[in-house]
Design a protein around this motif. Structure first.
Motif, PDB file in Angstrom:
ATOM      1  N   SER A 377       0.840  -1.188   0.000  1.00 35.13           N
ATOM      2  CA  SER A 377       0.000   0.000   0.000  1.00 35.13           C
ATOM      3  C   SER A 377       0.878   1.242   0.000  1.00 35.13           C
ATOM      4  O   SER A 377       1.796   1.365   0.815  1.00 35.13           O
ATOM      5  N   THR A 379      -0.191   4.075   0.804  1.00 34.55           N
ATOM      6  CA  THR A 379      -0.689   4.937   1.884  1.00 34.55           C
ATOM      7  C   THR A 379      -0.144   4.486   3.231  1.00 34.55           C
ATOM      8  O   THR A 379       0.414   5.280   3.996  1.00 34.55           O
ATOM      9  N   THR A 380      -0.293   3.204   3.526  1.00 35.05           N
ATOM     10  CA  THR A 380       0.169   2.672   4.816  1.00 35.05           C
ATOM     11  C   THR A 380       1.523   1.979   4.713  1.00 35.05           C
ATOM     12  O   THR A 380       2.153   1.715   5.737  1.00 35.05           O
ATOM     13  N   LYS A 382       2.021  -1.014   4.044  1.00 37.89           N
ATOM     14  CA  LYS A 382       1.885  -2.383   4.539  1.00 37.89           C
ATOM     15  C   LYS A 382       2.093  -3.357   3.387  1.00 37.89           C
ATOM     16  O   LYS A 382       1.546  -3.194   2.299  1.00 37.89           O
TER      17      LYS A 382
END
Length: 459
Positions: A377, A379-380, A382
């Motif tokens: 991701s 965004t994160t 992860k």
């Protein structure tokens, strides 16, 4: 007449396509409806068996109460007059004593309602003995388990949302082609995953051995080349179906990567030696304006382009598998801010990336040479392990691509028959029967999609 005939042919084809689509939607919804009905019957059959068991036992007990009650007072069972079981249950639950229930459920048949039937001691003893024996052997002591229904409301809501979104009507527009683009040395091929059809455009020979990067942007496929400073090699117009510019003479081979920002800019990294330090490998950042056909030199980034792939997001360049002075390895994702030219994040990867693509939203999908598969991701940051490719040898570079339809990725090797579709929702690969009409050496092509806002390094 020719114009009328061509229009008629086009309309007939669209009519067939739309009719087929309508039937497919009906069939898919019918399957879902039948599945829901089967599930309903499966669960309700167990519940209804217990409902029937409790109803039968309730009726047996009420009949026995009537038999005992008639010994002392002649009465008629009103329940036998066709009272619904729901009303019977309501009468039982609303009565606080057996006498109250009997008064509600039985009608006296004696001329005098207060007159009781006399019974002698012997008859009373016999009745007590029979009742005691019946209590011991009665089937009413059989335990009927309480049925509890556990409904996962989160999953229920998720299924409802998935049902709403699993079938999508896509309006055909000039900006939506629903097809994969395969660039090869002697042709451009278009493959439609929805109709499983091919169309091939033969074109002028392109010297692929020195081609450095390709990107699909605003209905144009740009092929870039250059030494130290990029130049347009050629471009293909998807709307017109033709090459609009071809340059035969090219400069020496260099490593580069590019990414389309979704508007009018293509960002490029070109591997070179730092002007101030001849021993240091850096990458020059260029921004190419599609409409104005101009380059802007944005400066250097401290990264060496081993075999990277590049993505643009929120004024940042995300480089997969680029070697930085800090990391000295390609097993990472490096994020650079275009304003400060600084490394703002570096995420380690478990292995060097062979093929990579972006889902058009937040996730990067990456394959290793052995077919291992992960998503990251943006965004994160992860990392998630996913189902590996069904084969684990010779995974080719840059042959993973987001599909034109939502929720699908494609991995194509074409002539090697290693062609798969990956379902993001199901996390599973499905083998495809591609039947590619063009014979091309494995690896001598680039896979693009007209909606993909990213570039690919190859060569």
């Amino acid at each position: 007449m020719k114009l009328l005939w061509s229009t008629l042919k086009e309309l007939a084809t669209k009519h067939q396509t739309l009719t087929k689509a309508s039937k497919e939607v009906t069939e898919r919804c019918k399957e879902l409806h039948e599945l829901i009905i089967l599930q309903e019957h499966k669960i309700n059959s167990q519940i209804n068996d217990r409902v029937h068991q409790t109803s039968s036992t309730i009726n047996d007990i009420i009949n026995e109460i009537e038999t005992i009650n008639n010994v002392f007072k002649s009465s008629k069972n009103k329940i036998n007059d066709g009272m619904e079981m729901d009303n019977i249950v309501q009468s039982i639950t609303s009565s606080t004593t057996i006498d109250q229930f009997i008064d509600q459920s039985f009608t006296s048949t004696s001329p005098n309602n207060d007159q009781s039937i006399e019974i002698n001691d012997t008859e009373l003893l016999t009745l007590v003995q029979q009742s005691t024996k019946h209590m011991i052997t009665s089937q009413y002591n059989v335990h009927i388990p309480v049925c509890q229904l556990d409904i996962d409301l989160d999953m229920y809501d998720s299924i409802k949302n998935q049902l709403k979104s699993c079938i999508e009507f896509i309006e055909e527009t000039p900006d939506h082609y629903s097809r994969l683009i395969i660039l090869a040395e002697d042709s451009i091929s278009f493959y439609s995953p929805l109709s499983k059809t091919w169309s091939v455009i033969n074109h002028q020979h392109i010297p692929w051995s020195i081609l450095t990067t390709a990107v699909c942007a605003n209905d144009l496929i740009f092929l870039f080349d250059g030494y130290d400073r990029p130049s347009i090699h050629t471009w293909f117009n998807l709307k017109r179906g033709e090459w609009e510019r071809i340059i035969e003479k090219t400069s020496d081979y260099i490593k580069s990567s590019s990414s389309f920002d979704g508007g009018e800019m293509v960002y490029m990294l070109i591997d070179c030696v730092d002007d101030d330090n001849d021993q240091e490998q850096v990458s020059k950042v260029y921004r190419f304006n599609i409409n104005e056909q101009k380059y802007d030199d944005l400066g250097n980034l401290p990264i060496y382009l081993a075999r990277p792939q590049l993505y643009f997001q929120d004024n940042e360049l995300i480089c997969v598998d680029g070697i930085t002075p800090e990391g000295q390895q390609s097993k990472s994702i490096s994020v650079f801010n275009l304003t400060t030219k600084l490394l703002v994040r570096q995420v380690s990867l478990p292995w060097s990336v062979t093929s990579c693509c972006h889902d058009g939203n937040d996730l990067l999908y990456m394959l290793s040479e052995e077919g291992q598969f992960i998503s990251v991701s943006m965004t994160t940051w992860k990392t998630t392990e996913l189902a590996p490719l069904p084969f684990n040898e010779d995974v080719a570079r840059n042959e993973l691509c987001r599909g034109p339809q939502r929720g699908s990725l494609y991995y194509l090797q074409l002539n090697d028959d290693h062609n798969y579709r990956y379902s993001i929702r199901l996390n599973e690969w499905t083998k495809l029967d591609i039947n590619d009409p063009v014979t091309r050496p494995n690896g001598n092509f680039v896979l693009l999609v007209s909606e993909e806002y990213s570039g690919f390094h190859f060569g």
